[in-house]
Design a protein around this motif. Structure first.
Motif, PDB file in Angstrom:
ATOM      1  N   PHE A 145       0.812  -1.210   0.000  1.00  0.00           N
ATOM      2  CA  PHE A 145       0.000   0.000   0.000  1.00  0.00           C
ATOM      3  C   PHE A 145       0.852   1.269   0.000  1.00  0.00           C
ATOM      4  O   PHE A 145       0.319   2.367  -0.001  1.00  0.00           O
ATOM      5  CB  PHE A 145      -0.926  -0.004   1.217  1.00  0.00           C
ATOM      6  N   GLU A 146       2.165   1.126   0.027  1.00  0.00           N
ATOM      7  CA  GLU A 146       3.043   2.295  -0.053  1.00  0.00           C
ATOM      8  C   GLU A 146       3.917   2.150  -1.298  1.00  0.00           C
ATOM      9  O   GLU A 146       3.544   2.576  -2.372  1.00  0.00           O
ATOM     10  CB  GLU A 146       3.876   2.403   1.227  1.00  0.00           C
ATOM     11  N   TYR A 147       5.064   1.515  -1.178  1.00  0.00           N
ATOM     12  CA  TYR A 147       5.901   1.255  -2.341  1.00  0.00           C
ATOM     13  C   TYR A 147       6.939   0.212  -1.953  1.00  0.00           C
ATOM     14  O   TYR A 147       7.388   0.163  -0.807  1.00  0.00           O
ATOM     15  CB  TYR A 147       6.602   2.528  -2.833  1.00  0.00           C
ATOM     16  N   PRO A 148       7.325  -0.662  -2.887  1.00  0.00           N
ATOM     17  CA  PRO A 148       8.362  -1.659  -2.571  1.00  0.00           C
ATOM     18  C   PRO A 148       9.717  -0.998  -2.446  1.00  0.00           C
ATOM     19  O   PRO A 148      10.041  -0.074  -3.193  1.00  0.00           O
ATOM     20  CB  PRO A 148       8.308  -2.615  -3.762  1.00  0.00           C
ATOM     21  N   ARG A 149      10.534  -1.453  -1.492  1.00  0.00           N
ATOM     22  CA  ARG A 149      11.879  -0.920  -1.318  1.00  0.00           C
ATOM     23  C   ARG A 149      12.708  -1.953  -0.567  1.00  0.00           C
ATOM     24  O   ARG A 149      12.170  -2.781   0.178  1.00  0.00           O
ATOM     25  CB  ARG A 149      11.851   0.386  -0.521  1.00  0.00           C
ATOM     26  N   PRO A 150      14.029  -1.947  -0.757  1.00  0.00           N
ATOM     27  CA  PRO A 150      14.867  -2.917  -0.034  1.00  0.00           C
ATOM     28  C   PRO A 150      14.880  -2.633   1.462  1.00  0.00           C
ATOM     29  O   PRO A 150      14.893  -1.476   1.894  1.00  0.00           O
ATOM     30  CB  PRO A 150      16.266  -2.693  -0.638  1.00  0.00           C
ATOM     31  N   VAL A 151      14.849  -3.687   2.253  1.00  0.00           N
ATOM     32  CA  VAL A 151      14.969  -3.562   3.709  1.00  0.00           C
ATOM     33  C   VAL A 151      15.941  -4.632   4.195  1.00  0.00           C
ATOM     34  O   VAL A 151      16.258  -5.570   3.471  1.00  0.00           O
ATOM     35  CB  VAL A 151      13.609  -3.746   4.414  1.00  0.00           C
ATOM     36  N   MET A 152      16.415  -4.488   5.421  1.00  0.00           N
ATOM     37  CA  MET A 152      17.281  -5.513   5.991  1.00  0.00           C
ATOM     38  C   MET A 152      16.429  -6.665   6.523  1.00  0.00           C
ATOM     39  O   MET A 152      15.249  -6.479   6.846  1.00  0.00           O
ATOM     40  CB  MET A 152      18.142  -4.917   7.113  1.00  0.00           C
ATOM     41  N   PRO A 153      17.015  -7.870   6.628  1.00  0.00           N
ATOM     42  CA  PRO A 153      16.206  -9.052   6.971  1.00  0.00           C
ATOM     43  C   PRO A 153      15.569  -9.009   8.360  1.00  0.00           C
ATOM     44  O   PRO A 153      14.622  -9.749   8.608  1.00  0.00           O
ATOM     45  CB  PRO A 153      17.224 -10.207   6.876  1.00  0.00           C
ATOM     46  N   ASN A 154      16.093  -8.179   9.285  1.00  0.00           N
ATOM     47  CA  ASN A 154      15.465  -8.125  10.611  1.00  0.00           C
ATOM     48  C   ASN A 154      14.384  -7.055  10.688  1.00  0.00           C
ATOM     49  O   ASN A 154      13.909  -6.735  11.770  1.00  0.00           O
ATOM     50  CB  ASN A 154      16.522  -7.898  11.699  1.00  0.00           C
ATOM     51  N   MET A 155      13.993  -6.505   9.525  1.00  0.00           N
ATOM     52  CA  MET A 155      12.877  -5.556   9.459  1.00  0.00           C
ATOM     53  C   MET A 155      11.662  -6.301   8.916  1.00  0.00           C
ATOM     54  O   MET A 155      11.700  -6.846   7.810  1.00  0.00           O
ATOM     55  CB  MET A 155      13.237  -4.363   8.582  1.00  0.00           C
ATOM     56  N   VAL A 156      10.586  -6.332   9.687  1.00  0.00           N
ATOM     57  CA  VAL A 156       9.408  -7.134   9.348  1.00  0.00           C
ATOM     58  C   VAL A 156       8.201  -6.214   9.165  1.00  0.00           C
ATOM     59  O   VAL A 156       7.887  -5.411  10.049  1.00  0.00           O
ATOM     60  CB  VAL A 156       9.105  -8.172  10.454  1.00  0.00           C
ATOM     61  N   PHE A 157       7.529  -6.319   8.020  1.00  0.00           N
ATOM     62  CA  PHE A 157       6.330  -5.524   7.770  1.00  0.00           C
ATOM     63  C   PHE A 157       5.134  -6.157   8.469  1.00  0.00           C
ATOM     64  O   PHE A 157       4.832  -7.329   8.247  1.00  0.00           O
ATOM     65  CB  PHE A 157       6.050  -5.430   6.266  1.00  0.00           C
ATOM     66  N   ILE A 158       4.442  -5.383   9.289  1.00  0.00           N
ATOM     67  CA  ILE A 158       3.266  -5.902   9.997  1.00  0.00           C
ATOM     68  C   ILE A 158       2.082  -4.957   9.791  1.00  0.00           C
ATOM     69  O   ILE A 158       1.217  -4.830  10.656  1.00  0.00           O
ATOM     70  CB  ILE A 158       3.547  -6.096  11.500  1.00  0.00           C
ATOM     71  N   GLY A 159       2.054  -4.259   8.653  1.00  0.00           N
ATOM     72  CA  GLY A 159       0.940  -3.360   8.364  1.00  0.00           C
ATOM     73  C   GLY A 159      -0.381  -4.088   8.418  1.00  0.00           C
ATOM     74  O   GLY A 159      -0.516  -5.212   7.947  1.00  0.00           O
ATOM     75  N   GLY A 160      -1.401  -3.454   9.012  1.00  0.00           N
ATOM     76  CA  GLY A 160      -2.717  -4.074   9.136  1.00  0.00           C
ATOM     77  C   GLY A 160      -2.862  -4.936  10.364  1.00  0.00           C
ATOM     78  O   GLY A 160      -3.874  -5.627  10.526  1.00  0.00           O
TER      79      GLY A 160
END
Length: 571
Positions: free
Chosen positions: A220-235
């Protein structure tokens, strides 16, 4: 955060919440024990600050006026937070209680650095739960790529597709981020240095965070590189709805060959119909790749999915099973020829020999293996009996190992989403297709045996291997590009072919290899085939607390994911 705390409490965790006596919503609850401390501001002052802070977000004003109002209101709130943090750190009775309680982990919103400072003081791992910093600090700390020409800055309302004037404005906003951070957080750096009794660089403290739980979603925002210990929990706080209806599935399929990233991901989630099971087409790679995938298929079958595996008649390990339906096709080689080629390839991999000779032999075997796989793929794609069956079966998704590109070619032909299950592709085309940063000065190349901390000589070797990757890819995959182009009746490269993958399940783990930026649809599943052992004993906790210095930091990195087990949790 409260919903997460309640769920953790239900799972048996003992939770203590620290809260200022004057607050907005931090009330008592049966799910946690609340400990309060005095702060030097009133309830009216707190309400006034948050009222101004929230009101201007909904005002339609210019970017300049928005930035000015944001700065003023942020400074007011930051000052309140600072008094809050300073009062807590100076409360010796509360600090003594925290020291004696022997907490196992700290759960905090890093927008208020007080939790970060306390985690360092108590020498325990920390889990961050937040939406993001106004100055994009989280990406600088974690060393995630954050180019101003692509990633829109906070408050600009831009997307990742910007005009030239928007990029210029984005650059100007970006230039203000460092001064903004210094303005907002310098005072915290001072009290952290005083409290920890040493010089403190606040971004370095933040870097010790074990896990970053980000309350947004790249879809819902935009794809971008993140580090592996960053976890998306939107919603995470959204109300749980009903399962998607068949009408929605039909609507998505009507998109035809529109490979909108969001639409594809929605299709992956919906078409599999998790509640009732979906139809999954599996096109595996033979050998050890298949042994890893088979365990996943067994689990998927137990969850009610209908699985069809397509395999050549002559293979190494792919036999029949009650977990799936096997469909085979003929190939023009014998079992003896297949065994001989794979044996020669594996002997080269494990044979100790000079680096140049090893590369030459790997290239020779890669040619032979590629020719074998190409023959296999060609006989599948042009099998007049099997291909019509696959088209008529209306599969919901394709599950495949992209080392054999045949699965992805079929996924595009059938217009269904694909899920990749792989260890990695030797020439790095997987990272290139997903647009992951892959600098040779930092990321060790496959077969180099280097770590991400390389000497100058190792970097030179790594660069030489990196420069040869396109040559290796050309040897292995050039035939497949021609095959895909002819079969799909449009020009196709390996990079474009793999770029349509909806989800990448990678059988690696950054803890045991090296951290590197990945795209959000790449999921690390290293250890998925490890034998399940008994839970760790209480002895581990004693060993964990007893380590100090560098050894302690290593343990924090490895055990941080276990920190949410049956242990006390400090917020």
């Amino acid at each position: 955060m409260r919903a997460v705390v309640e769920k953790l409490s239900e799972k048996g965790h003992e939770i203590v919440v620290l809260a200022p006596e004057t607050n907005l919503l931090l009330k008592e609850s049966e799910h946690y024990k609340r400990k309060t401390y005095a702060v030097p501001y009133t309830k009216e002052e707190l309400h006034q600050g948050f009222s101004k802070f929230s009101k201007h977000h909904f005002d339609k004003v210019s970017l300049f006026d928005m930035a000015l109002a944001e700065y003023r209101n942020n400074m007011y709130i930051i000052n309140l937070f600072f008094y809050n943090c300073d009062s807590l750190l100076q409360n010796r009775e509360m600090v003594r209680y925290l020291e004696e309680s022997k907490f196992d982990a700290l759960f905090t919103d890093p927008a208020l650095p007080c939790g970060v400072i306390l985690a360092e003081y108590l020498s325990i791992p920390s889990v961050y739960f937040f939406r993001g910093f106004p100055c994009s600090l989280e990406h600088a700390i974690c060393k995630s790529p954050n180019p101003v020409s692509y990633v829109p800055r906070c408050y600009t309302s831009y997307t990742d597709h910007m005009t030239f004037s928007q990029r210029v404005m984005n650059l100007l906003v970006n230039s203000l981020e460092t001064p903004l951070f210094k303005e907002l957080y310098t005072k915290y750096q001072d009290i952290a240095s005083k409290f920890l009794q040493r010089e403190v660089h606040l971004p370095t403290l933040y870097r010790n965070g074990s896990i970053w739980l980000l309350r947004y979603d790249f879809v819902f925002e935009y794809p971008r590189p993140v580090m592996p210990n960053m976890v998306f929990i939107g919603g995470i706080n959204c109300e749980k709805g009903k399962n998607l209806s068949q009408v929605f599935l039909v609507s998505l399929k009507a998109l035809g060959k529109m490979y909108s990233f969001t639409a594809v991901l929605l299709l992956v989630v919906s078409s599999m119909r998790l509640a009732g099971g979906g139809k999954l087409l599996v096109i595996p790679m033979d050998g050890s790749h298949w042994l890893s995938m088979r365990a996943v298929l067994d689990e998927l079958r137990q969850k009610g999915h209908e699985i069809t595996v397509v395999a050549p008649e002559i293979n190494l390990f792919m036999g029949t099973s009650e977990s799936y339906t096997m469909r085979t096709y003929s190939v023009p080689f014998t079992k003896e020829e297949l065994d001989g080629k794979f044996l020669a390839f594996t002997e080269t991999i494990f044979k100790e020999q000079p680096f140049p000779l090893r590369i030459i032999q790997i290239l020779e075997n890669a040619k032979k293996t590629s020719a074998l796989l190409f023959t296999t793929c060609t006989h599948l794609l042009y099998n007049s009996g099997l291909m019509p069956y696959l088209k008529e079966s209306n599969f919901d998704a394709v599950f495949t190992d992209p080392m054999l590109p045949c699965g992805q070619i079929i996924a595009l032909h059938l217009s269904v989403p694909s899920i990749f299950f792989l260890r990695g592709i030797p020439c790095g085309v997987d990272l290139e297709a997903a647009q992951c940063p892959n600098p040779p000065s930092y990321v060790p190349r496959m077969l180099s045996s280097n770590a991400d901390h390389m000497t100058f000589t190792q970097r030179v070797t790594n660069l030489l291997i990196s420069s040869s990757e396109s040559f290796l890819c050309n040897i292995v995959y050039s035939q497949f590009e021609s095959l895909a182009s002819d079969f799909l009746q449009r020009p196709m490269t390996m990079k474009e072919l793999f770029s349509h993958g909806s989800i990448w399940l990678k059988r690696v783990d950054f803890v045991f290899e090296y951290p590197m930026p990945v795209m959000p649809n790449m999921v690390f599943i290293g250890g998925i085939n490890c034998e399940e052992k008994k839970p760790l004993s209480q002895v581990r906790n004693v060993c964990f607390v007893g380590h100090t210095g560098i050894a302690r930091k290593v343990l924090l990195a490895i055990t941080s994911l276990c920190a949410l087990g049956h242990m006390e949790l400090y917020i």
